[in-house]
Each structure stands twice: as C-alpha cells, then as structure tokens.
Design an enzyme around this catalytic site. Structure first.
Site, PDB file in Angstrom:
ATOM      1  N   HIS A 282      39.662   2.411 -12.764  1.00 23.55           N
ATOM      2  CA  HIS A 282      38.599   2.492 -13.761  1.00 23.55           C
ATOM      3  C   HIS A 282      38.823   3.695 -14.654  1.00 23.55           C
ATOM      4  O   HIS A 282      39.237   4.738 -14.187  1.00 23.55           O
ATOM      5  CB  HIS A 282      37.218   2.590 -13.090  1.00 23.55           C
ATOM      6  CG  HIS A 282      36.137   2.158 -13.999  1.00 23.55           C
ATOM      7  ND1 HIS A 282      35.543   3.012 -14.886  1.00 23.55           N
ATOM      8  CD2 HIS A 282      35.583   0.938 -14.200  1.00 23.55           C
ATOM      9  CE1 HIS A 282      34.657   2.338 -15.590  1.00 23.55           C
ATOM     10  NE2 HIS A 282      34.662   1.071 -15.196  1.00 23.55           N
TER      11      HIS A 282
ATOM     12  N   ASP B 125      34.767  -5.834 -10.315  1.00 20.52           N
ATOM     13  CA  ASP B 125      35.355  -7.169 -10.287  1.00 20.52           C
ATOM     14  C   ASP B 125      35.951  -7.545  -8.935  1.00 20.52           C
ATOM     15  O   ASP B 125      36.155  -8.726  -8.659  1.00 20.52           O
ATOM     16  CB  ASP B 125      36.457  -7.285 -11.356  1.00 20.52           C
ATOM     17  CG  ASP B 125      35.857  -7.283 -12.743  1.00 20.52           C
ATOM     18  OD1 ASP B 125      34.889  -8.031 -12.951  1.00 20.52           O
ATOM     19  OD2 ASP B 125      36.330  -6.518 -13.596  1.00 20.52           O
TER      20      ASP B 125
HETATM   21  N1  COA Z   1      46.912  -1.356 -10.147  1.00 20.43           N
HETATM   22  C1  COA Z   1      47.967  -0.531 -10.091  1.00 20.43           C
HETATM   23  N2  COA Z   1      48.043   0.618 -10.777  1.00 20.43           N
HETATM   24  C2  COA Z   1      47.014   0.941 -11.554  1.00 20.43           C
HETATM   25  C3  COA Z   1      45.868   0.134 -11.658  1.00 20.43           C
HETATM   26  C4  COA Z   1      45.846  -1.050 -10.916  1.00 20.43           C
HETATM   27  N3  COA Z   1      44.805  -1.861 -10.953  1.00 20.43           N
HETATM   28  N4  COA Z   1      44.985   0.707 -12.494  1.00 20.43           N
HETATM   29  C5  COA Z   1      45.550   1.835 -12.917  1.00 20.43           C
HETATM   30  N5  COA Z   1      46.768   1.984 -12.349  1.00 20.43           N
HETATM   31  C6  COA Z   1      47.689   3.096 -12.556  1.00 20.43           C
HETATM   32  C7  COA Z   1      48.273   3.004 -13.941  1.00 20.43           C
HETATM   33  O1  COA Z   1      49.443   2.231 -13.951  1.00 20.43           O
HETATM   34  C8  COA Z   1      48.522   4.451 -14.259  1.00 20.43           C
HETATM   35  O2  COA Z   1      49.693   4.850 -13.573  1.00 20.43           O
HETATM   36  P1  COA Z   1      50.733   5.844 -14.265  1.00 20.43           P
HETATM   37  O3  COA Z   1      49.955   7.114 -14.497  1.00 20.43           O
HETATM   38  O4  COA Z   1      51.811   5.953 -13.258  1.00 20.43           O
HETATM   39  O5  COA Z   1      51.132   5.192 -15.537  1.00 20.43           O
HETATM   40  C9  COA Z   1      47.356   5.167 -13.583  1.00 20.43           C
HETATM   41  O6  COA Z   1      46.914   4.299 -12.542  1.00 20.43           O
HETATM   42  C10 COA Z   1      46.199   5.442 -14.524  1.00 20.43           C
HETATM   43  O7  COA Z   1      45.756   4.230 -15.072  1.00 20.43           O
HETATM   44  P2  COA Z   1      45.466   3.956 -16.599  1.00 20.43           P
HETATM   45  O8  COA Z   1      46.199   2.714 -17.004  1.00 20.43           O
HETATM   46  O9  COA Z   1      45.645   5.185 -17.409  1.00 20.43           O
HETATM   47  O10 COA Z   1      43.941   3.619 -16.564  1.00 20.43           O
HETATM   48  P3  COA Z   1      43.079   3.175 -17.795  1.00 20.43           P
HETATM   49  O11 COA Z   1      41.863   4.007 -17.775  1.00 20.43           O
HETATM   50  O12 COA Z   1      43.832   3.139 -19.065  1.00 20.43           O
HETATM   51  O13 COA Z   1      42.738   1.661 -17.428  1.00 20.43           O
HETATM   52  C11 COA Z   1      41.839  -0.126 -16.189  1.00 20.43           C
HETATM   53  C12 COA Z   1      41.649   1.312 -16.628  1.00 20.43           C
HETATM   54  C13 COA Z   1      40.565  -0.600 -15.488  1.00 20.43           C
HETATM   55  C14 COA Z   1      42.089  -1.020 -17.400  1.00 20.43           C
HETATM   56  C15 COA Z   1      43.038  -0.199 -15.214  1.00 20.43           C
HETATM   57  O14 COA Z   1      42.728   0.533 -14.048  1.00 20.43           O
HETATM   58  C16 COA Z   1      43.419  -1.620 -14.848  1.00 20.43           C
HETATM   59  O15 COA Z   1      44.217  -2.232 -15.559  1.00 20.43           O
HETATM   60  N6  COA Z   1      42.879  -2.187 -13.741  1.00 20.43           N
HETATM   61  C17 COA Z   1      43.153  -3.559 -13.371  1.00 20.43           C
HETATM   62  C18 COA Z   1      42.286  -4.526 -14.173  1.00 20.43           C
HETATM   63  C19 COA Z   1      40.855  -4.481 -13.759  1.00 20.43           C
HETATM   64  O16 COA Z   1      40.511  -4.552 -12.575  1.00 20.43           O
HETATM   65  N7  COA Z   1      39.967  -4.408 -14.750  1.00 20.43           N
HETATM   66  C20 COA Z   1      38.533  -4.423 -14.531  1.00 20.43           C
HETATM   67  C21 COA Z   1      37.928  -3.143 -14.983  1.00 20.43           C
HETATM   68  S1  COA Z   1      36.216  -3.055 -14.554  1.00 20.43           S
END
Ligand code: COA
Length: 372
Positions: free
Chosen positions: A258, A309
C-alpha cells in the site's frame, strides 16, 4: 519548477473533510472506521460521506426510499447489456460503459443547482447497484429483479444478484464490506473523479472516469486477481513453491502493499475475520489457511502487508459471487466516496492542472516525409 514526485507520492492535492488516514487509522468524517464497521449501516455511511454528519432517522428513511425508487433502470439498459454479453465484455467494462449510458436517461444530468446535484448523487448510488446485478443476471440468461425495499442496501444487492434472500450472516458481512470499501482519502480513483469534474464536467463523467481507474490491477482490480492467484496456488502445500517462483521473478503478489499503510491496513483485520468465519461455514477453510500462509511469507520476506483486496476476495468467493464481479462490487461501495469527493470538489473548485518536466528532444526541424 518543483521537484518530480513519481506517482504523486506525498503530494497534498486537496483539502477534504470526507476521510483521513492518520497514524495508520482510517476515519470517515471523524468517525473511526472500527466504530462504523461494528455499528453502522452502509446507507448511513453514504449520508455521512456526503454531509459530514450521521443522518437522523427521518433523513435516513428519506435517503433509503429514494435509493429504492431510483434503482429502477430504463429497459433499454437491459437491451444494451445483451450486446455486452454477446461481446463477452468484462463486468467492469460493462459498468464503465453503462454508467455513461444511464446519463442519457437523466433529465437533469447537466443541471448544476445544488439540490439537483444531490438528487443525482442518490440516483447514481441507487443505479450502480442495479447495473452490476442486472448485468450479471442478463449474462446468466435471467430476468433482472426489482429491488426489495424491506432489505438493507447490502441485503438488497445480494437479493438482486442472486434472486434469493441473503442469510443474516451474509447480509451483515456484505454490509461491513461495503462500509470498509466506501472511501479512502485521495486514492487513485477518487483523485481521478476529482480531476474529471475539476473542469466542471458533470457527475456521471466523474464516475465513469473513476470506474476506469478502479478497474486497474494496482487498484480495485486486485481483488479478482487475488482469487485467480489462490486458484493457481491450489493447495496449502503449494504456497511456498508458488511464492518462491513469483518472488524470484520479481512479480507482484496481488492484495499486498500500500502507498500509505506500511504497518497494517486497518480494514484488513475485519476482512480477515470475515474470511475465516465464512470459509469455515462453507467448508472452504483451506482457502483461508492458504491466505494466512501467503500473508506470513509476504511479511517475512518482503515486509508487505495485506490490503483491503486480499481477504475480501475469499469473503466474496465464499458468498458464491462470480469472481469477475468482485471489482464491480468494490465500485458499488466506492461510488459513495467518489460522489463525496465530486461534491466537495464542486464546492471549492480549481481546475487540476499540474506541470510535467519535459525530457524529450529539443530544437528539431520538420523533415518532409520523402526525406525521412
Ligand atoms: N508484491 C510484491 N512486491 C511488491 C508489492 C506486491 N504486491 N507491492 C509493492 N512491492 C514492492 C515493489 O516492487 C517495490 O519494490 P522495489 O523497491 O524493490 O522496487 C516496493 O515494494 C515498494 O512498492 P511501490 O511499487 O513503490 O509501491 P507503490 O506505493 O507505488 O504501490 C501498490 C502501491 C498498492 C500499487 C503496490 O503495492 C501494488 O502493486 N500492490 C499489488 C496490487 C494491489 O494489491 N493493489 C490494491 C491496492 S489497495
């Protein structure tokens, strides 16, 4: 020019009285989500988000009777649905198109008077439930149903979807799920809705834009994919193998992570408990055990926590809801939040118009096509 914030992380783009996330605690208009999830009805939350206060008995009754009155759809919408079924569109695509379509039948869709906007808000909140349930029924070759106003919004949704009265446990769980998904400060779809109407475009346009944003797998689209992942994992024994491969390939695990919560999502505990109860009742406890095993491993290995979710997927699955309706159901609930943001944006509007750093080439000269 100001420094780039990728994904607008940490940027304050609006002032709001709708909801807040402070120290990992979510509140709606100052009420703790725990208090609301334990005690409230989703209809009260709709009123709360739009008015920043809880309704009186009379106000709640008035809202409910209007919601049921407006749930009726123009029969041409069902005809449209038949085309979508032929084209095999995803229910979220059907919802995006049909929200736009129902604007055609709203005689006041462009009327900017405050009371008309509020009436339109109720109309959209009512019809969004009918659109999701009627599309599902048309797809199954069944007649769409009229609402049953003896039921709550949550209970009626389940009734209009399945054609049978929900059990008390189902109605209670679904009501809680609707409350927990209703709003979430400046999430991607709420921001999208605000951007759309900041040009003073109409409310339907704002909701269409928001549905489009929610549809994506990084936002509301994650819940359907969580269920796909659990099916792929198949059994508790396979959790580690599955995650080994995904983590090695740096693939995202749906339902985790998140932008704002890093310690824990305050909504997840309710959905986890609901998932435990309902999978046990329906003899599907292994799905819950698998979810717990995935949660443990993700925490240990990646420091990531489940978001709203993750457990909502097994809750809806155990209620026998088709997996591709999970995100549309999220939209039904979140419409209350989107509308609140749209109304708030109208009240104190300035067009959303940020800047971008240009990083492309410069000083180029046009070359006639024959010379390229
Ligand atoms: N699975 C694996 N790795 C994850 C992850 C996940 N669900 N969510 C984040 N990470 C990792 C990222 O790859 C990143 O790693 P890095 O620093 O090595 O590149 C790190 O954690 C930080 O994540 P980041 O992408 O910067 O987070 P964000 O704030 O931009 O994105 C979300 C937030 C929710 C979009 C992201 O966590 C995600 O894609 N989650 C899966 C989809 C999901 O469940 N969405 C519903 C949200 S309520």
């Amino acid at each position: 020019m100001a420094e780039l914030q990728r994904g607008l992380e940490g940027v304050i783009a609006a002032e709001t009285k709708i909801s807040s996330i402070i120290d990992s605690q979510l509140t709606y208009a100052g009420y703790d989500i725990d208090d609301l999830a334990e005690n409230a009805q989703f209809e009260e939350i709709i009123f709360l988000l739009w008015n920043y206060r809880l309704p009186t008995k009379d106000e709640l009754q008035e809202l409910k009777s209007k919601l049921y009155e407006y749930m009726t759809l123009n029969p041409r919408v069902y005809k449209h649905f038949e085309e979508y079924v032929t084209d095999k569109v995803h229910p979220m695509t059907a919802l995006r198109t049909s929200v736009s379509y129902i604007a055609h039948f709203d005689p006041d869709a462009e009327d900017e008077a405050d009371e008309k906007k509020y009436e339109r808000a109720i109309r959209i909140q009512a019809k969004i439930a009918s659109l999701v349930t009627a599309f599902s029924r048309v797809r199954e070759g069944k007649e769409p149903l009229k609402p049953n106003s003896d039921l709550s919004y949550a209970g009626n949704f389940l009734y209009m979807l399945k054609g049978e009265l929900p059990t008390d446990i189902e109605e209670e769980a679904f009501n809680k799920a609707l409350i927990l998904h209703a709003d979430h400060e400046l999430n991607a779809s709420a921001f999208t809705a605000r951007c759309a109407v900041s040009s003073l475009s109409d409310m339907y346009s704002g909701i269409v834009a928001a549905v489009g944003s929610l549809k994506g797998p990084l936002h509301g689209g994650a819940n359907e994919r969580v269920m796909a992942m659990l099916s792929e994992v198949g059994s508790l024994d396979n959790v580690d193998n599955y995650l080994d491969e995904k983590i090695a390939n740096k693939e995202k695990i749906m339902g985790f992570g998140h932008r704002v919560y890093k310690e824990g999502d305050p909504r997840a505990k309710y959905l986890r408990e609901m998932s435990r109860k309902i999978t046990e009742e329906t003899g599907q406890s292994e799905l819950y055990e698998m979810s717990l095993a995935i949660e443990k491993r993700m925490k240990e290995e990646k420091g990531l926590i489940p978001n709203v979710d993750f457990f909502s997927a097994t809750v809806y699955h155990s209620m026998d809801i088709p997996h591709d309706l999970f995100t549309p159901i999220f939209a039904v609930s979140r419409t209350s939040g989107w509308i609140a943001h749209i109304l708030e944006q109208y009240r104190d509007n300035r067009i959303m118009r940020p800047r971008a750093n240009y990083i492309g080439e410069t000083n180029r000269k046009y070359v006639p096509i024959e010379e390229r």
